[in-house]
Design a protein around this motif. Structure first.
Motif, PDB file in Angstrom:
ATOM      1  N   ASN A 123      -6.822   6.622  -9.859  1.00  0.00           N
ATOM      2  CA  ASN A 123      -6.993   7.098  -8.479  1.00  0.00           C
ATOM      3  C   ASN A 123      -6.930   5.941  -7.493  1.00  0.00           C
ATOM      4  O   ASN A 123      -6.291   6.047  -6.441  1.00  0.00           O
ATOM      5  N   PHE A 124      -7.596   4.846  -7.835  1.00  0.00           N
ATOM      6  CA  PHE A 124      -7.568   3.681  -6.955  1.00  0.00           C
ATOM      7  C   PHE A 124      -6.137   3.190  -6.764  1.00  0.00           C
ATOM      8  O   PHE A 124      -5.694   2.950  -5.634  1.00  0.00           O
ATOM      9  N   ALA A 125      -5.412   3.013  -7.876  1.00  0.00           N
ATOM     10  CA  ALA A 125      -4.055   2.471  -7.808  1.00  0.00           C
ATOM     11  C   ALA A 125      -3.140   3.368  -6.978  1.00  0.00           C
ATOM     12  O   ALA A 125      -2.396   2.885  -6.114  1.00  0.00           O
ATOM     13  N   THR A 126      -3.196   4.670  -7.217  1.00  0.00           N
ATOM     14  CA  THR A 126      -2.351   5.605  -6.472  1.00  0.00           C
ATOM     15  C   THR A 126      -2.700   5.579  -4.991  1.00  0.00           C
ATOM     16  O   THR A 126      -1.817   5.474  -4.131  1.00  0.00           O
ATOM     17  N   ASN A 127      -3.986   5.654  -4.673  1.00  0.00           N
ATOM     18  CA  ASN A 127      -4.414   5.642  -3.269  1.00  0.00           C
ATOM     19  C   ASN A 127      -4.072   4.320  -2.589  1.00  0.00           C
ATOM     20  O   ASN A 127      -3.640   4.301  -1.440  1.00  0.00           O
ATOM     21  N   PHE A 128      -4.260   3.214  -3.303  1.00  0.00           N
ATOM     22  CA  PHE A 128      -3.946   1.897  -2.737  1.00  0.00           C
ATOM     23  C   PHE A 128      -2.460   1.788  -2.401  1.00  0.00           C
ATOM     24  O   PHE A 128      -2.089   1.382  -1.302  1.00  0.00           O
ATOM     25  N   ILE A 129      -1.607   2.136  -3.347  1.00  0.00           N
ATOM     26  CA  ILE A 129      -0.159   2.037  -3.135  1.00  0.00           C
ATOM     27  C   ILE A 129       0.271   2.958  -1.990  1.00  0.00           C
ATOM     28  O   ILE A 129       1.003   2.536  -1.085  1.00  0.00           O
ATOM     29  N   ASN A 130      -0.186   4.197  -2.003  1.00  0.00           N
ATOM     30  CA  ASN A 130       0.249   5.153  -0.985  1.00  0.00           C
ATOM     31  C   ASN A 130      -0.312   4.822   0.403  1.00  0.00           C
ATOM     32  O   ASN A 130       0.369   4.955   1.405  1.00  0.00           O
ATOM     33  N   ARG A 131      -1.555   4.370   0.455  1.00  0.00           N
ATOM     34  CA  ARG A 131      -2.188   4.011   1.733  1.00  0.00           C
ATOM     35  C   ARG A 131      -1.533   2.777   2.357  1.00  0.00           C
ATOM     36  O   ARG A 131      -1.493   2.624   3.571  1.00  0.00           O
ATOM     37  N   ASN A 132      -1.015   1.891   1.509  1.00  0.00           N
ATOM     38  CA  ASN A 132      -0.416   0.636   1.977  1.00  0.00           C
ATOM     39  C   ASN A 132       1.102   0.615   1.817  1.00  0.00           C
ATOM     40  O   ASN A 132       1.707  -0.456   1.767  1.00  0.00           O
ATOM     41  N   SER A 133       1.716   1.798   1.753  1.00  0.00           N
ATOM     42  CA  SER A 133       3.150   1.854   1.441  1.00  0.00           C
ATOM     43  C   SER A 133       4.012   1.097   2.456  1.00  0.00           C
ATOM     44  O   SER A 133       4.992   0.449   2.082  1.00  0.00           O
ATOM     45  N   ARG A 134       3.649   1.145   3.713  1.00  0.00           N
ATOM     46  CA  ARG A 134       4.435   0.434   4.732  1.00  0.00           C
ATOM     47  C   ARG A 134       4.352  -1.078   4.506  1.00  0.00           C
ATOM     48  O   ARG A 134       5.366  -1.780   4.509  1.00  0.00           O
ATOM     49  N   LYS A 135       3.135  -1.586   4.291  1.00  0.00           N
ATOM     50  CA  LYS A 135       2.954  -3.027   4.069  1.00  0.00           C
ATOM     51  C   LYS A 135       3.620  -3.465   2.764  1.00  0.00           C
ATOM     52  O   LYS A 135       4.253  -4.530   2.711  1.00  0.00           O
ATOM     53  N   ILE A 136       3.480  -2.649   1.721  1.00  0.00           N
ATOM     54  CA  ILE A 136       4.073  -2.987   0.429  1.00  0.00           C
ATOM     55  C   ILE A 136       5.598  -2.972   0.527  1.00  0.00           C
ATOM     56  O   ILE A 136       6.268  -3.859  -0.017  1.00  0.00           O
ATOM     57  N   SER A 137       6.148  -2.001   1.230  1.00  0.00           N
ATOM     58  CA  SER A 137       7.604  -1.954   1.418  1.00  0.00           C
ATOM     59  C   SER A 137       8.102  -3.217   2.105  1.00  0.00           C
ATOM     60  O   SER A 137       9.146  -3.766   1.748  1.00  0.00           O
ATOM     61  N   LYS A 138       7.347  -3.697   3.081  1.00  0.00           N
ATOM     62  CA  LYS A 138       7.716  -4.927   3.782  1.00  0.00           C
ATOM     63  C   LYS A 138       7.624  -6.132   2.843  1.00  0.00           C
ATOM     64  O   LYS A 138       8.542  -6.969   2.807  1.00  0.00           O
ATOM     65  N   ILE A 139       6.539  -6.223   2.071  1.00  0.00           N
ATOM     66  CA  ILE A 139       6.370  -7.316   1.112  1.00  0.00           C
ATOM     67  C   ILE A 139       7.516  -7.337   0.105  1.00  0.00           C
ATOM     68  O   ILE A 139       8.046  -8.389  -0.237  1.00  0.00           O
ATOM     69  N   MET A 140       7.905  -6.145  -0.338  1.00  0.00           N
ATOM     70  CA  MET A 140       8.926  -6.037  -1.382  1.00  0.00           C
ATOM     71  C   MET A 140      10.347  -6.124  -0.830  1.00  0.00           C
ATOM     72  O   MET A 140      11.298  -6.266  -1.589  1.00  0.00           O
ATOM     73  N   GLY A 141      10.492  -6.008   0.484  1.00  0.00           N
ATOM     74  CA  GLY A 141      11.820  -6.055   1.090  1.00  0.00           C
ATOM     75  C   GLY A 141      12.608  -4.770   0.904  1.00  0.00           C
ATOM     76  O   GLY A 141      13.843  -4.773   0.910  1.00  0.00           O
ATOM     77  N   TRP A 142      11.885  -3.645   0.762  1.00  0.00           N
ATOM     78  CA  TRP A 142      12.541  -2.349   0.611  1.00  0.00           C
ATOM     79  C   TRP A 142      12.911  -1.813   1.989  1.00  0.00           C
ATOM     80  O   TRP A 142      12.162  -1.978   2.948  1.00  0.00           O
ATOM     81  N   SER A 143      14.012  -1.105   2.070  1.00  0.00           N
ATOM     82  CA  SER A 143      14.431  -0.538   3.357  1.00  0.00           C
ATOM     83  C   SER A 143      13.686   0.750   3.692  1.00  0.00           C
ATOM     84  O   SER A 143      13.681   1.186   4.833  1.00  0.00           O
ATOM     85  N   GLN A 144      13.065   1.349   2.700  1.00  0.00           N
ATOM     86  CA  GLN A 144      12.298   2.576   2.942  1.00  0.00           C
ATOM     87  C   GLN A 144      10.956   2.498   2.223  1.00  0.00           C
ATOM     88  O   GLN A 144      10.782   1.703   1.304  1.00  0.00           O
ATOM     89  N   GLU A 145      10.022   3.324   2.662  1.00  0.00           N
ATOM     90  CA  GLU A 145       8.708   3.376   2.012  1.00  0.00           C
ATOM     91  C   GLU A 145       8.809   4.220   0.742  1.00  0.00           C
ATOM     92  O   GLU A 145       9.533   5.205   0.707  1.00  0.00           O
ATOM     93  N   TRP A 146       8.074   3.807  -0.252  1.00  0.00           N
ATOM     94  CA  TRP A 146       7.993   4.552  -1.508  1.00  0.00           C
ATOM     95  C   TRP A 146       6.536   4.917  -1.724  1.00  0.00           C
ATOM     96  O   TRP A 146       5.625   4.188  -1.329  1.00  0.00           O
ATOM     97  N   THR A 147       6.297   6.050  -2.354  1.00  0.00           N
ATOM     98  CA  THR A 147       4.938   6.440  -2.722  1.00  0.00           C
ATOM     99  C   THR A 147       4.907   6.781  -4.204  1.00  0.00           C
ATOM    100  O   THR A 147       5.941   7.021  -4.828  1.00  0.00           O
ATOM    101  N   VAL A 148       3.702   6.796  -4.747  1.00  0.00           N
ATOM    102  CA  VAL A 148       3.493   7.078  -6.163  1.00  0.00           C
ATOM    103  C   VAL A 148       3.061   8.513  -6.316  1.00  0.00           C
ATOM    104  O   VAL A 148       2.210   8.995  -5.576  1.00  0.00           O
ATOM    105  N   GLU A 149       3.637   9.178  -7.277  1.00  0.00           N
ATOM    106  CA  GLU A 149       3.211  10.526  -7.641  1.00  0.00           C
ATOM    107  C   GLU A 149       2.568  10.440  -9.010  1.00  0.00           C
ATOM    108  O   GLU A 149       3.172   9.954  -9.958  1.00  0.00           O
TER     109      GLU A 149
END
Length: 152
Positions: A123-149
């Motif tokens: 639950n923590f990992a999923t919530n962390f990734i999804n809550r921070n998807s914009r920041k993580i996308s920027k860190i990773m250099g992705w052109s779009q946001e990704w979320t975890v299902e």
């Protein structure tokens, strides 16, 4: 924090930036990133702790509290074929999951029931990734946001 990683899938800088979003209680002494099964053997003298389950790709990672070390098995991420963004995303999810186990251990928040510990880490990992998807996308250099299902 020492990171042993060939940096073909996740760079050390990306890993450090994601962990920084989590806070100090989530930073282990060491992280081993296994991009391939061969990496398990390559790092074997420096990393004495890996299991047959990890070698088979049945575990995405593990946390060793005695060594304060996270082991991340990137090669276990095969849900969407060889899509590198998907592999990165789910590897970051596995990293967040294992770092949550570190948090549980360091802060004496272990559950007596392993299933509860695993559920909390998932639950923590999923919530962390999804809550921070914009920041993580920027860190990773992705052109779009990704979320975890999560799968049940």
């Amino acid at each position: 924090m020492k990171i042993i990683n060939r940096q073909n899938i996740l760079t050390n800088k990306q890993i450090e930036s994601v962990i920084k979003l989590m806070g100090k209680d989530y930073q282990p002494k060491k992280i081993f990133v296994y991009e391939t099964r061969f990496d398990l053997i390559r790092y074997y003298p420096r990393c004495f702790n890996f299991s047959l389950e990890e070698f088979r790709g049945e575990l995405e990672g593990s946390y060793d509290p005695d060594e304060d070390t996270v082991y991340l098995c990137v090669f276990a991420q095969t849900d969407d074929g060889d899509d590198v963004h998907s592999k990165q995303l789910y590897s970051l999810h596995a990293l967040a999951h294992e770092l949550r186990h570190r948090y549980q251990y360091v802060n004496n928040r272990l559950f007596h029931d392993d299933k509860k510990s695993e559920k909390d880490a998932d639950n923590f990992a999923t919530n962390f990734i999804n809550r921070n998807s914009r920041k993580i996308s920027k860190i990773m250099g992705w052109s779009q946001e990704w979320t975890v299902e999560e799968e049940d």
